[in-house]
Design a protein around this motif. Structure first.
Motif, PDB file in Angstrom:
ATOM      1  N   THR A   1      12.742  12.175 -19.810  1.00 37.23           N
ATOM      2  CA  THR A   1      12.568  13.284 -20.760  1.00 37.23           C
ATOM      3  C   THR A   1      12.279  14.580 -20.029  1.00 37.23           C
ATOM      4  N   GLN A   2      11.435  14.536 -19.001  1.00 38.26           N
ATOM      5  CA  GLN A   2      11.101  15.753 -18.264  1.00 38.26           C
ATOM      6  C   GLN A   2      12.314  16.369 -17.563  1.00 38.26           C
ATOM      7  N   ALA A   3      13.341  15.556 -17.302  1.00 39.70           N
ATOM      8  CA  ALA A   3      14.557  16.092 -16.696  1.00 39.70           C
ATOM      9  C   ALA A   3      15.248  17.102 -17.607  1.00 39.70           C
ATOM     10  N   LEU A   4      14.952  17.061 -18.912  1.00 43.66           N
ATOM     11  CA  LEU A   4      15.579  17.973 -19.867  1.00 43.66           C
ATOM     12  C   LEU A   4      14.828  19.291 -20.004  1.00 43.66           C
ATOM     13  N   TYR A   5      13.606  19.365 -19.496  1.00 41.57           N
ATOM     14  CA  TYR A   5      12.747  20.511 -19.775  1.00 41.57           C
ATOM     15  C   TYR A   5      13.340  21.844 -19.335  1.00 41.57           C
TER      16      TYR A   5
ATOM     17  N   ALA B   1       6.472  27.643 -14.671  1.00 43.94           N
ATOM     18  CA  ALA B   1       5.479  27.676 -13.601  1.00 43.94           C
ATOM     19  C   ALA B   1       4.636  26.407 -13.529  1.00 43.94           C
ATOM     20  N   SER B   2       4.916  25.422 -14.388  1.00 45.97           N
ATOM     21  CA  SER B   2       4.147  24.171 -14.388  1.00 45.97           C
ATOM     22  C   SER B   2       4.475  23.365 -13.130  1.00 45.97           C
ATOM     23  N   LYS B   3       3.623  23.507 -12.109  1.00 49.09           N
ATOM     24  CA  LYS B   3       3.920  22.935 -10.798  1.00 49.09           C
ATOM     25  C   LYS B   3       3.990  21.412 -10.819  1.00 49.09           C
ATOM     26  N   SER B   4       3.154  20.786 -11.642  1.00 40.80           N
ATOM     27  CA  SER B   4       3.146  19.319 -11.656  1.00 40.80           C
ATOM     28  C   SER B   4       4.455  18.742 -12.183  1.00 40.80           C
ATOM     29  N   ILE B   5       5.177  19.529 -13.005  1.00 39.25           N
ATOM     30  CA  ILE B   5       6.437  19.068 -13.591  1.00 39.25           C
ATOM     31  C   ILE B   5       7.626  19.495 -12.746  1.00 39.25           C
TER      32      ILE B   5
END
Length: 390
Positions: free
Chosen positions: A271-275, A354-358
């Motif tokens: 899912t995060q690949a779509l962000y 800017a969400s570094k963890s993602i």
């Protein structure tokens, strides 16, 4: 062509989490006089499961016809000795596609019964995303899962009763339980109970393969001001993603409330690949981090709302049997919207470029590897969702 239709004059009440859902369900079971249909994906034999089990057995012992349908994968740990006690109490219990120790990895095993539906005396129905499981006690000491269900009374019960009986008939015949199929002991009256317009949406592998997806797409494509979607497992195909991005580009405010706690790592990272692509279109994304997000709901233009069991991923939209309710009513939509906006504001973390963890290089690689593994697994299993591309 859309295979669903709206019924007028219903009363639809929103329930937040199991704390509101289970007391209502147990009370309705205890008041039953004639017939109970209960379908669930997961039925845990924990504190909540035992309370609902006891209520169902009490109903059967006083002469109520009780039909319990469990999914063979989601409820595979439910004690077989307790099922025997249910049968001895007079209940009828069926397992949708039972799992066995030496079951071969066949494609049909992914076609699960994911619905969470109950209809009691053809007068009261429950539909939503809440399984029969105690969320108050968990090893991580998290608050209960964030989830919803609805109570329904009114003419829509005619559709719900028909759907519940139809699925029971199919599974009973598959189990050679013809004697467990009887003419309906009671039927919904169809009498008005409120002022709300609502429709039952189901997904199966025959006439209703895309009803839920089409309902979402119709509402998104017609949206003028706002779309809020909260979904536990969000991995839409290209058509769905494009509909959301096009809405954002024409000025619609689009917000997604997604899973922030890792429950299934592969799905989470896919899912995060779509962000990045969604954020680039102007869509706002929030990850719910107070507990596990299990909701499958949406509110569009503060008028259209849906609550149900269907995620926005290949499992729900291509394989599983699902049940959602769509409600076109300003008051109901406002109640659900307020709950979602509170969760977004107070219990979630906004995702930004800017969400570094993602968006670290390490996570970027993990996310895209996860996404392509999911797509590859679909292809291997013969369910290559051709439009499942960001």
């Amino acid at each position: 062509m859309r295979n669903f239709h709206f019924a007028e004059n219903n009363q639809v009440t929103l329930l937040h989490n199991g704390a509101e859902y289970f007391p209502e369900l147990e009370a309705a079971i205890d008041k039953a006089h004639t017939e109970i249909h209960l379908e669930t994906y997961i039925f845990e034999y924990d504190a909540i499961g035992q309370k609902i089990t006891d209520a169902l057995k009490r109903a059967a012992q006083r002469g109520v016809a009780v039909f319990l349908l469990l999914d063979g994968f989601g409820s595979q740990d439910f004690p077989r000795e307790e099922i025997q006690r249910m049968l001895q109490a007079g209940m009828k219990v069926l397992i949708f596609r039972p799992e066995y120790i030496f079951s071969k990895p066949r494609r049909y095993r992914l076609r699960r019964m994911h619905r969470k539906l109950a209809i009691i005396d053809a007068q009261t129905a429950f539909i939503g995303g809440i399984n029969i499981i105690d969320d108050e006690h968990n090893p991580e000491n998290l608050t209960p899962r964030f989830d919803y269900a609805v109570i329904i009374r009114g003419p829509l019960l005619m559709q719900i009763h028909k759907a519940a009986r139809h699925l029971w008939l199919i599974v009973a015949w598959a189990h050679f339980k013809k004697r467990w199929v009887h003419p309906a002991a009671i039927k919904p009256s169809g009498e008005p109970c409120g002022k709300q317009k609502a429709a039952l949406l189901i997904r199966d592998n025959w006439r209703h393969r895309h009803d839920i997806e089409h309902a979402y797409l119709d509402a998104i494509n017609q949206a003028h001001s706002e779309i809020i979607i909260a979904n536990a497992y969000f991995l839409p195909g290209r058509k769905f993603s494009n509909a959301l991005k096009n809405a954002a580009r024409r000025g619609v405010h689009v917000e997604l409330l997604l899973q922030g706690k890792i429950e299934y790592r592969l799905q989470y990272h896919a899912t995060q690949a779509l962000y990045e692509n969604l954020l680039g279109a102007g869509i706002k994304i929030y990850e719910y981090n107070r507990s596990y997000l299990h909701a499958k709901v949406a509110v569009i233009d503060q008028h259209w709302a849906t609550v149900g069991s269907s995620n926005i991923d290949p499992f729900s939209l291509l394989l599983a049997r699902e049940a959602n309710v769509v409600i076109e009513d300003h008051e109901f939509a406002a109640t659900l919207r307020t709950s979602l906006k509170t969760a977004i504001a107070q219990q979630s973390i906004p995702v930004t470029p800017a969400s570094k963890s993602i968006f670290s290089w390490r996570n970027y690689i993990v996310n895209w590897l996860s996404f392509h593994i999911v797509r590859m697994m679909q292809g291997i299993l013969g369910y290559d969702w051709h439009d499942n591309t960001p």
